[in-house]
Design an enzyme around this catalytic site. Structure first.
Site, PDB file in Angstrom:
ATOM      1  N   LYS A  19       0.812  -1.216   0.000  1.00 30.15           N
ATOM      2  CA  LYS A  19       0.000   0.000   0.000  1.00 30.15           C
ATOM      3  C   LYS A  19       0.845   1.265   0.000  1.00 30.15           C
ATOM      4  O   LYS A  19       0.497   2.251  -0.652  1.00 30.15           O
ATOM      5  CB  LYS A  19      -0.917   0.031   1.227  1.00 30.15           C
ATOM      6  CG  LYS A  19      -2.117  -0.868   1.144  1.00 30.15           C
ATOM      7  CD  LYS A  19      -3.050  -0.588   2.316  1.00 30.15           C
ATOM      8  CE  LYS A  19      -2.326  -0.779   3.635  1.00 30.15           C
ATOM      9  NZ  LYS A  19      -2.896  -0.078   4.765  1.00 30.15           N
ATOM     10  N   ARG A  74      -9.535   1.320   9.988  1.00 26.19           N
ATOM     11  CA  ARG A  74      -9.120  -0.081  10.133  1.00 26.19           C
ATOM     12  C   ARG A  74     -10.295  -0.982  10.485  1.00 26.19           C
ATOM     13  O   ARG A  74     -10.184  -2.208  10.381  1.00 26.19           O
ATOM     14  CB  ARG A  74      -8.048  -0.217  11.231  1.00 26.19           C
ATOM     15  CG  ARG A  74      -6.700   0.378  10.878  1.00 26.19           C
ATOM     16  CD  ARG A  74      -5.705   0.114  11.988  1.00 26.19           C
ATOM     17  NE  ARG A  74      -4.423   0.776  11.752  1.00 26.19           N
ATOM     18  CZ  ARG A  74      -3.427   0.272  11.065  1.00 26.19           C
ATOM     19  NH1 ARG A  74      -3.554  -0.933  10.534  1.00 26.19           N
ATOM     20  NH2 ARG A  74      -2.299   0.934  10.911  1.00 26.19           N
ATOM     21  N   ARG A 127      12.356 -10.863   4.661  1.00 25.23           N
ATOM     22  CA  ARG A 127      13.100  -9.604   4.740  1.00 25.23           C
ATOM     23  C   ARG A 127      14.209  -9.693   5.785  1.00 25.23           C
ATOM     24  O   ARG A 127      14.049 -10.289   6.842  1.00 25.23           O
ATOM     25  CB  ARG A 127      12.166  -8.439   5.084  1.00 25.23           C
ATOM     26  CG  ARG A 127      11.160  -8.146   4.004  1.00 25.23           C
ATOM     27  CD  ARG A 127      10.487  -6.797   4.163  1.00 25.23           C
ATOM     28  NE  ARG A 127       9.749  -6.660   5.413  1.00 25.23           N
ATOM     29  CZ  ARG A 127       8.831  -5.715   5.621  1.00 25.23           C
ATOM     30  NH1 ARG A 127       8.534  -4.863   4.652  1.00 25.23           N
ATOM     31  NH2 ARG A 127       8.196  -5.645   6.775  1.00 25.23           N
ATOM     32  N   ARG A 167      13.846  -8.503  11.633  1.00 28.88           N
ATOM     33  CA  ARG A 167      13.121  -7.717  12.631  1.00 28.88           C
ATOM     34  C   ARG A 167      11.985  -8.543  13.239  1.00 28.88           C
ATOM     35  O   ARG A 167      11.431  -9.430  12.584  1.00 28.88           O
ATOM     36  CB  ARG A 167      12.554  -6.450  11.992  1.00 28.88           C
ATOM     37  CG  ARG A 167      13.631  -5.491  11.506  1.00 28.88           C
ATOM     38  CD  ARG A 167      13.046  -4.257  10.872  1.00 28.88           C
ATOM     39  NE  ARG A 167      12.182  -4.564   9.734  1.00 28.88           N
ATOM     40  CZ  ARG A 167      11.707  -3.644   8.903  1.00 28.88           C
ATOM     41  NH1 ARG A 167      12.002  -2.380   9.082  1.00 28.88           N
ATOM     42  NH2 ARG A 167      10.924  -4.013   7.898  1.00 28.88           N
ATOM     43  N   ARG A 173      -0.645 -10.862  12.313  1.00 29.12           N
ATOM     44  CA  ARG A 173      -1.094  -9.582  11.758  1.00 29.12           C
ATOM     45  C   ARG A 173      -2.114  -9.802  10.652  1.00 29.12           C
ATOM     46  O   ARG A 173      -3.078  -9.050  10.527  1.00 29.12           O
ATOM     47  CB  ARG A 173       0.108  -8.790  11.227  1.00 29.12           C
ATOM     48  CG  ARG A 173       1.034  -8.270  12.330  1.00 29.12           C
ATOM     49  CD  ARG A 173       2.336  -7.742  11.747  1.00 29.12           C
ATOM     50  NE  ARG A 173       2.125  -6.553  10.943  1.00 29.12           N
ATOM     51  CZ  ARG A 173       3.023  -6.072  10.075  1.00 29.12           C
ATOM     52  NH1 ARG A 173       4.174  -6.707   9.898  1.00 29.12           N
ATOM     53  NH2 ARG A 173       2.777  -4.972   9.400  1.00 29.12           N
TER      54      ARG A 173
END
Length: 210
Positions: free
Chosen positions: A13, A88, A123, A156, A167
């Site tokens: 996004k 949200r 990542r 991370r 999530r």
């Protein structure tokens, strides 16, 4: 044009928001950014948010909504804006309607969960200089070592696979119902996320002009 961007974490996004911002010359309003700005400038709602954050609590809806309302009154929003990260939930969308804010388009960037899990959990970032890498798409010359400063590459906490899946579960439970909410109003356009960012961008621009 007043636009809402929807999409799961990792759907891209942010990139599409930047494209729309440049294409239409309107500001992107990210919830996290405006809360930080409200804290920095010490607005009434910013101070309320700080009181919750100082206690390690989530900032409640009424405060977030108040901060959004303050931000939308700025002069740079007169010709339109992009909301990224708000609303949200259905109650937040209803609060936006009660403010009298008219949304012209809602663009949902759709990417399969399995793609997002691979994208985010792969990542890595250099612990010294912060350069980003990916174990599939952007490998360093030497595994686990930064090309620039030879710092160690780390994952991370937000990118741990269990965190990513959690999530996504929250997104599907709390935010995805907004598709039906705005679909019923005839404002929703779904953009299928592509492997190449520029291909997704082309579809996003096409959706704006439809």
């Amino acid at each position: 044009m007043n636009i809402i961007l929807l999409g799961a974490p990792g759907a891209g996004k942010g990139t599409q928001a930047a494209v729309i911002c440049e294409h239409l010359n309107i500001p992107t309003i990210s919830t996290g950014n405006i809360i930080r700005e409200a804290l920095r400038t010490g607005t009434e709602m910013g101070l309320k948010a700080k009181s919750y954050m100082d206690e390690g609590k989530l900032v409640p809806d009424e405060v977030v909504i108040g901060i959004i309302e303050e931000r939308l009154q700025n002069d740079d929003c007169k010709n339109g804006f992009i909301l990224d990260g708000f609303p949200r939930t259905i109650p937040q969308a209803e609060a936006l309607d009660k403010m009298g804010v008219v949304i012209d388009k809602v663009i949902d960037i759709e990417v399969p969960d399995e793609v997002i899990v691979t994208r985010l959990s792969g990542r890595r970032v250099c612990e010294k200089c912060g350069r980003p890498y990916h174990i599939v798409d952007l490998k360093p010359r030497v595994e686990g070592v930064c090309d620039d400063c030879t710092g160690a590459l780390i994952q991370r906490k937000d990118d741990h696979i269990d965190t990513v899946k959690a999530r996504l579960e929250i997104y599907h439970a709390e935010t995805e119902p907004l598709k039906d909410y705005y679909g019923a109003q005839g404002k929703l356009t779904i953009v299928e996320g592509q492997d190449k960012v520029e291909d997704t961008t082309a579809l996003t621009i096409k959706a704006l002009e439809a």
